[in-house]
Design a protein around this motif. Sequence first.
Motif, short mmCIF file in Angstrom:
data_model
loop_
_atom_site.label_atom_id
_atom_site.label_comp_id
_atom_site.label_asym_id
_atom_site.label_seq_id
_atom_site.Cartn_x
_atom_site.Cartn_y
_atom_site.Cartn_z
N SER A 73 35.34 13.03 1.27
CA SER A 73 36.55 13.84 1.19
C SER A 73 37.00 13.97 -0.25
O SER A 73 36.60 13.20 -1.13
CB SER A 73 37.67 13.22 2.03
N SER A 83 37.15 17.77 3.73
CA SER A 83 36.32 16.63 4.09
C SER A 83 35.07 17.13 4.80
O SER A 83 35.08 18.19 5.44
CB SER A 83 37.09 15.68 5.01
N GLU A 137 39.59 12.58 9.44
CA GLU A 137 40.44 12.93 8.32
C GLU A 137 41.59 11.94 8.17
O GLU A 137 42.20 11.53 9.17
CB GLU A 137 40.99 14.35 8.50
#
Lengths: 111, 112
Positions: free
Chosen positions: A34, A49, B100
Motif C-alpha cells: 500500500s 493498495s 485495507e
Amino acid sequence: GEQVEQRPPHLSVREGDSAIIICTYTDSATAYFSWYKQEAGAGLQLLMSVLSNVDRKEEQGLTVLLNKKDKRLSLNLTAAHPGDSAVYFCAVSVGGQKLVFGQGTILKVYL
Amino acid sequence: DTTVKQNPRYKLARVGKPVNLICSQTMNHDTMYWYQKKPNQAPKLLLFYYDKILNREADTFEKFQSSRPNNSFCSLYIGSAGLEYSAMYLCASSSRQNTEVFFGKGTRLTVV
C-alpha cells in the motif's frame, strides 16, 4: 523480520512532471502492498493498495507497479501538481495486516 | 464512511503524568491499531486489538497499555509520560475481510 527501504528521501519535481517513489522489501511472502500520503499536520491517507497477484494498478493519476521477482514496489504520480506535495509512505504486510512502513519520501511539486 | 476519529488532536502532558488517547471507528472493523510516529521516521506499530485480543509489540510491551471496551472504541494509555513519548500517535483500523488499513488524523502528544 521484514525490512522496507524507500527512496528517494526527498524529491522535487516541476508541476506537470512525473514523480516516482520506490520501495524494496525483503520477505518474499509479502502479500499486501500500500501507499499512504501524509499532508502537513494530518494523519495517513490511504492512496492505493494491491495484493501480490496484481502487477499494476492505476487510479486517478497514480500508478502502482509491483515486481515480485525484484521485491520492488513503486508509485508513479503522473502530471504532479502542487497539491501532491506531501510525505509519501509505502507499507507492506506479510499477513495479519501488521504493516511495515518505509521511511517516507518528502515530495515537493513546484510551479 | 471510512473515517477513524481520534481525540484529542493535540495533547500537552507533564513528565511523569498519565496520558490517555482515544480512537473510534464506525466501520465495524475487527482490528484496531496504535502507531507512534516521530519526525523523519516511519510509523512504528505499538500494539493492536483483534476483536478483544490485545497484541503488543515486544519492544513497547511495558510502556503502553490499551483497552477496547467495545468494537468501536480503543484507547492508548501511558502511565507515566517521559520526554521520549513526544510524538504523533496514529490510530488505524481494518477488517479481516478487507486488507485495507485506514488511519485517523492522529494525536500530537508533547511531553514537557
